[in-house]
Design an enzyme around this catalytic site. Structure first.
Site, short mmCIF file in Angstrom:
data_model
loop_
_atom_site.label_atom_id
_atom_site.label_comp_id
_atom_site.label_asym_id
_atom_site.label_seq_id
_atom_site.Cartn_x
_atom_site.Cartn_y
_atom_site.Cartn_z
N LYS A 3 -13.86 -12.56 8.04
CA LYS A 3 -12.44 -12.96 7.95
C LYS A 3 -11.53 -11.73 7.91
O LYS A 3 -10.55 -11.65 8.63
CB LYS A 3 -12.23 -13.78 6.67
CG LYS A 3 -10.78 -13.94 6.28
CD LYS A 3 -10.60 -14.76 5.02
CE LYS A 3 -10.73 -14.02 3.70
NZ LYS A 3 -9.56 -13.27 3.24
N ASN A 4 -11.88 -10.76 7.04
CA ASN A 4 -10.96 -9.64 6.81
C ASN A 4 -10.99 -8.60 7.93
O ASN A 4 -10.23 -7.63 7.89
CB ASN A 4 -11.23 -9.01 5.45
CG ASN A 4 -10.80 -9.94 4.32
OD1 ASN A 4 -10.11 -10.92 4.56
ND2 ASN A 4 -11.22 -9.62 3.10
N ARG A 27 -1.59 -14.14 2.14
CA ARG A 27 -0.93 -12.84 1.94
C ARG A 27 -1.16 -11.89 3.11
O ARG A 27 -0.35 -11.01 3.36
CB ARG A 27 -1.47 -12.18 0.68
CG ARG A 27 -1.29 -12.97 -0.58
CD ARG A 27 -1.91 -12.21 -1.70
NE ARG A 27 -1.50 -10.81 -1.60
CZ ARG A 27 -0.37 -10.33 -2.07
NH1 ARG A 27 0.46 -11.10 -2.70
NH2 ARG A 27 -0.07 -9.07 -1.91
N CYS A 62 -0.28 -13.40 -6.67
CA CYS A 62 -1.25 -14.45 -6.35
C CYS A 62 -2.19 -14.58 -7.53
O CYS A 62 -2.08 -13.83 -8.51
CB CYS A 62 -1.99 -14.16 -5.06
SG CYS A 62 -3.23 -12.92 -5.19
N ARG A 117 -0.51 -7.81 -6.74
CA ARG A 117 -0.73 -7.45 -5.35
C ARG A 117 0.54 -7.02 -4.61
O ARG A 117 0.98 -7.67 -3.65
CB ARG A 117 -1.45 -8.57 -4.61
CG ARG A 117 -2.77 -8.90 -5.26
CD ARG A 117 -3.57 -9.89 -4.48
NE ARG A 117 -4.14 -9.30 -3.29
CZ ARG A 117 -4.85 -9.98 -2.40
NH1 ARG A 117 -5.07 -11.26 -2.58
NH2 ARG A 117 -5.37 -9.39 -1.35
N ASP A 176 -14.69 -8.41 -3.99
CA ASP A 176 -14.84 -9.76 -3.44
C ASP A 176 -16.22 -10.37 -3.73
O ASP A 176 -16.48 -11.52 -3.35
CB ASP A 176 -14.59 -9.75 -1.92
CG ASP A 176 -13.11 -9.50 -1.60
OD1 ASP A 176 -12.28 -9.65 -2.50
OD2 ASP A 176 -12.82 -9.16 -0.44
N ILE A 219 -10.14 -3.19 -9.33
CA ILE A 219 -9.23 -3.31 -8.17
C ILE A 219 -8.05 -4.24 -8.47
O ILE A 219 -6.91 -3.89 -8.23
CB ILE A 219 -9.99 -3.81 -6.92
CG1 ILE A 219 -11.25 -2.97 -6.66
CG2 ILE A 219 -9.06 -3.82 -5.69
CD1 ILE A 219 -11.03 -1.55 -6.24
N ARG A 226 -10.52 -21.32 3.14
CA ARG A 226 -9.74 -20.19 3.67
C ARG A 226 -10.68 -19.10 4.16
O ARG A 226 -10.32 -18.36 5.09
CB ARG A 226 -8.86 -19.60 2.55
CG ARG A 226 -7.63 -20.42 2.23
CD ARG A 226 -6.71 -19.61 1.34
NE ARG A 226 -6.71 -18.23 1.79
CZ ARG A 226 -6.82 -17.16 0.99
NH1 ARG A 226 -6.86 -17.31 -0.30
NH2 ARG A 226 -6.83 -15.95 1.49
N1 EPU Z 1 -1.85 -1.97 -3.99
C1 EPU Z 1 -0.65 -1.48 -4.41
N2 EPU Z 1 0.36 -1.38 -3.50
C2 EPU Z 1 0.21 -1.74 -2.20
C3 EPU Z 1 -1.04 -2.23 -1.77
C4 EPU Z 1 -2.06 -2.34 -2.70
O1 EPU Z 1 -0.46 -1.15 -5.57
O2 EPU Z 1 1.15 -1.61 -1.42
C5 EPU Z 1 -2.96 -2.09 -4.95
C6 EPU Z 1 -3.38 -3.54 -5.18
O3 EPU Z 1 -2.58 -4.18 -6.13
C7 EPU Z 1 -4.82 -3.37 -5.62
C8 EPU Z 1 -5.29 -2.16 -4.80
O4 EPU Z 1 -4.11 -1.49 -4.39
O5 EPU Z 1 -4.87 -3.05 -6.97
C9 EPU Z 1 -6.13 -2.48 -3.59
O6 EPU Z 1 -5.56 -3.55 -2.86
P1 EPU Z 1 -5.64 -3.64 -1.28
O7 EPU Z 1 -4.29 -3.39 -0.71
O8 EPU Z 1 -6.77 -2.83 -0.78
O9 EPU Z 1 -5.96 -5.20 -1.06
P2 EPU Z 1 -5.52 -6.05 0.18
O10 EPU Z 1 -5.45 -5.20 1.37
O11 EPU Z 1 -4.35 -6.88 -0.19
C10 EPU Z 1 -7.92 -6.66 1.01
C11 EPU Z 1 -8.70 -7.91 1.26
C12 EPU Z 1 -9.03 -8.56 -0.06
C13 EPU Z 1 -9.88 -7.57 -0.88
C14 EPU Z 1 -9.10 -6.27 -1.04
C15 EPU Z 1 -9.89 -5.20 -1.76
C16 EPU Z 1 -7.85 -8.62 3.42
C17 EPU Z 1 -7.06 -9.61 4.21
N3 EPU Z 1 -7.88 -8.81 2.09
O12 EPU Z 1 -6.74 -7.04 0.31
O13 EPU Z 1 -9.81 -9.72 0.22
O14 EPU Z 1 -10.17 -8.12 -2.13
O15 EPU Z 1 -8.72 -5.76 0.24
O16 EPU Z 1 -11.06 -4.92 -1.08
O17 EPU Z 1 -8.45 -7.73 3.98
C18 EPU Z 1 -10.62 -11.89 -0.10
O18 EPU Z 1 -11.07 -11.86 1.05
O19 EPU Z 1 -10.92 -12.82 -0.93
C19 EPU Z 1 -9.70 -10.85 -0.54
C20 EPU Z 1 -8.92 -10.99 -1.61
#
Ligand code: EPU
Length: 419
Positions: A22-23, A93, A117, A122, A305, A327, A398
Site C-alpha cells: 500500500k505505502n 492522510r 488521527c 501527525r 506498523d 515514532i 484500508r
Molecule cells: N513528522 C513531523 N512532521 C512532518 C512529518 C512527520 O513531525 O512534517 C513526524 C511524525 O509525527 C512522526 C514521524 O515524523 O512522529 C514519522 O512520520 P512519517 O512522516 O514518516 O509518517 P508518514 O509518512 O505520515 C508513513 C506511513 C505510515 C507509517 C509511517 C512510519 C504511508 C502512506 N504511511 O506515514 O503507515 O507508519 O510512515 O513508518 O507511507 C500505515 O500504513 O498503517 C501507516 C500508518
C-alpha cells in the site's frame, strides 16, 4: 457495517502470497501526476486507500484503467483540478502525497490539512518547510494548504526527523525542479527506493535513495513508466507473527527478506524457525513463545506498523516484555481492546510492559486503526472460549487485501459477517 468473526485455536498451515505494498502504491500513483501519457503499475493491491487516491485524482481529471493482470494504467494528460477536499483527505492522510507532484506539474495545489488521527498528531510541517525552501508560496487558510509556485527550484533540505511521505513528496517535487536538490536526513524505507525506481524509469535523475542523503538533479521532461510495486513488508510481517503465535508452519510467497531483517531477528529470538529464499519465507512457530523487547525505529529498525501485531504475540509469550514506540505518540490504542481479551499490559508513556499469559479469551472488540485491526485479528486467532468479533473493520480494508480470506486459506476459522 461488517465485522470479522474468529474462532481461535487453529495452527496455520500452507502457503500465502503477499500483495503489493500500500505505502509504495500510493506514492507511485501520485507520481503519475508528474507527466501525461499512460503509465502502467503492476501489483496494485485491492484496498480502500487505493480507491480513495483514484477517486481524488479522477476528480482532478486523471484517467484510470484496471487491467486483467491486476495492473493499473494511469493517465494524467488532462489533469486540470488541483484541489483535494477535506471529505477525501480526512479518510486518508496520504492524500498529502499529491502536493509535491501537483506543484511540479501545475504550479498550484490546494490540499486539505490532514489534521490529527487515531495514532497521533501527525503534522506535515516538514513537507511544507521543504517546499517553501523550493520557492513555494504557501498559505494555510480555512483548513487548507494553498500552495503556488512559478517554477520549483532545487534546494538543500534538512528534515528535522526522517519522514516517509515527506521525503516522497519532496522527491516528486524535485525531479523536474530547476537545478539540484539535496534531501538530508531523508527516510530510508524500502518504499522510498521503490518510488525512486519508478521516478528513474520516468527519466528522473536520483541518487542516494536508501541512504539518508538523496540527491536529485532536476530534468526538463519526464515520460510515462511501467513499474512493479514492491511486496508489502507489513503484510508479510503480519503473517510471520501469525505463524509464530499459532505454532504455525507456513510459506510466505512474494516477500523481500531484506525488507524485514529487524522482524526476522526478533521472531527468531521469540523462538520461531525462519528460512528464507530470495522472495520467500518458511516460518515455523515455537512450542513456547519467548518474551522479547522491541523498540520501533525508522527503517531498518523494527517498523511501527508491526508494533501492535508484535504486542499481541507478546500477550501470549512466556514472561514479560517491553514494547517501546518511538515514532507515533499515541500508538497504543489497541491496548484497551487487547485488555478486553484478558491481556496484561501496563502503559507508561511510550512504553508498554506486557506480561505474557497462557491464553487470551475471545471477546467482541473494536478496531481503532489499520494496524490495530490486524493485531486484534491475530489475538482472535489464538483466543479460547468462544468467538472473537472484530468490529469497525473498514480500518482493515484500508490497508490489508482480503486478510481474512488469506487466513482462512491457511486454516484459520475466520469469516466476515454483517454486524
Ligand atoms: N513528522 C513531523 N512532521 C512532518 C512529518 C512527520 O513531525 O512534517 C513526524 C511524525 O509525527 C512522526 C514521524 O515524523 O512522529 C514519522 O512520520 P512519517 O512522516 O514518516 O509518517 P508518514 O509518512 O505520515 C508513513 C506511513 C505510515 C507509517 C509511517 C512510519 C504511508 C502512506 N504511511 O506515514 O503507515 O507508519 O510512515 O513508518 O507511507 C500505515 O500504513 O498503517 C501507516 C500508518
Amino acid at each position: 457495517m461488517k465485522k470479522i468473526v474468529i474462532e481461535g485455536g487453529n495452527s496455520l498451515r500452507g502457503t500465502v502470497r503477499v500483495s503489493g505494498a500500500k505505502n509504495a502504491a500510493l506514492p507511485a500513483i501520485a507520481a503519475c501526476i508528474l507527466t501525461g501519457g499512460w503509465h502502467k503499475i503492476h501489483q496494485i493491491p485491492a484496498l480502500r486507500d487505493i480507491i480513495t487516491i483514484k477517486n481524488i485524482m479522477s476528480s482532478m481529471g486523471a484517467a484510470f484503467h484496471d487491467n486483467d493482470d491486476r495492473s493499473l494504467s494511469v493517465n494524467t494528460e488532462n489533469i486540470f483540478e488541483y484541489e483535494a477536499s477535506y471529505d477525501l483527505v480526512k479518510t486518508m492522510r496520504a492524500s498529502i502525497l499529491l502536493l509535491g507532484p501537483l506543484l511540479a506539474r501545475l504550479g498550484k495545489a490546494r490540499i486539505s490539512l490532514p489534521g490529527g488521527c487515531a495514532i497521533g498528531a501527525r503534522p506535515v510541517n516538514l513537507h511544507l518547510k521543504a517546499l517553501s525552501a523550493m520557492g513555494v508560496d504557501m498559505r494555510l487558510e480555512h483548513g487548507y494548504i494553498s500552495a503556488e509556485v512559478k517554477r520549483l527550484k532545487g534546494a538543500n533540505i534538512f528534515f528535522d526527523t526522517p519522514t516517509v511521505t515527506g521525503t516522497e513528496n519532496i522527491m516528486m517535487a524535485a525531479v523536474t525542479a530547476d537545478g539540484r536538490s539535496v534531501l538530508n536526513n531523508a527516510a530510508k524505507e524500502p518504499e522510498i527506493i521503490d518510488l525512486a525506481d519508478m521516478l528513474r524509469k520516468m527519466g528522473a535523475e536520483i541518487k542516494g535513495d536508501g541512504t539518508d542523503t538523496i540527491i536529485i538533479e532536476g530534468v526538463k521532461e519526464l515520460k510515462p513508466a511501467v513499474h512493479t510495486i514492491i511486496p508489502d513488508r507489513i503484510e508479510a510481517g503480519t503473517f510471520m507473527i501469525a505463524s509464530a503465535m499459532t505454532h504455525g508452519d507456513i510459506t510466505i510467497q512474494n516477500c523481500r527478506p531484506d525488507h524485514l531483517y529487524a522482524v526476522i531477528e526478533k521472531l527468531r529470538a521469540v523462538g520461531a524457525e525462519i528460512e528464507s529464499g530470495e522472495d520467500i519465507f518458511y516460518i515455523k512457530g515455537p512450542e513456547t513463545i519467548n518474551s522479547v523487547d522491541i523498540t520501533t525505529m525508522p527503517f531498518p529498525g523494527f517498523p511501527t506498523d508491526l508494533q501492535a501485531q508484535f504486542m499481541t504475540l507478546m500477550c501470549v509469550a512466556n514472561g514479560a516484555s517491553m514494547i517501546e514506540e518511538t515514532i507515533f505518540e499515541n500508538r497504543f490504542i489497541h491496548v484497551s481492546e487487547l485488555e478486553r481479551m484478558g491481556a496484561d499490559i501496563t502503559i507508561n508513556g511510550n512504553q508498554a510492559l506486557v506480561r505474557g499469559r497462557a491464553n487470551l479469551l475471545a471477546a467482541p472488540v473494536m478496531a481503532t486503526d489499520l494496524r490495530a485491526s490486524a493485531s486484534l485479528i491475530l489475538a482472535g486467532l489464538v483466543a479460547i472460549d468462544g468467538k472473537t468479533e472484530v468490529n469497525r473493520i473498514y480500518h482493515l480494508d484500508r490497508g490489508y487485501e482480503a486478510l481474512e480470506e488469506k487466513f482462512r486459506a491457511l486454516g484459520a476459522n475466520i469469516r466476515r459477517e454483517e454486524a
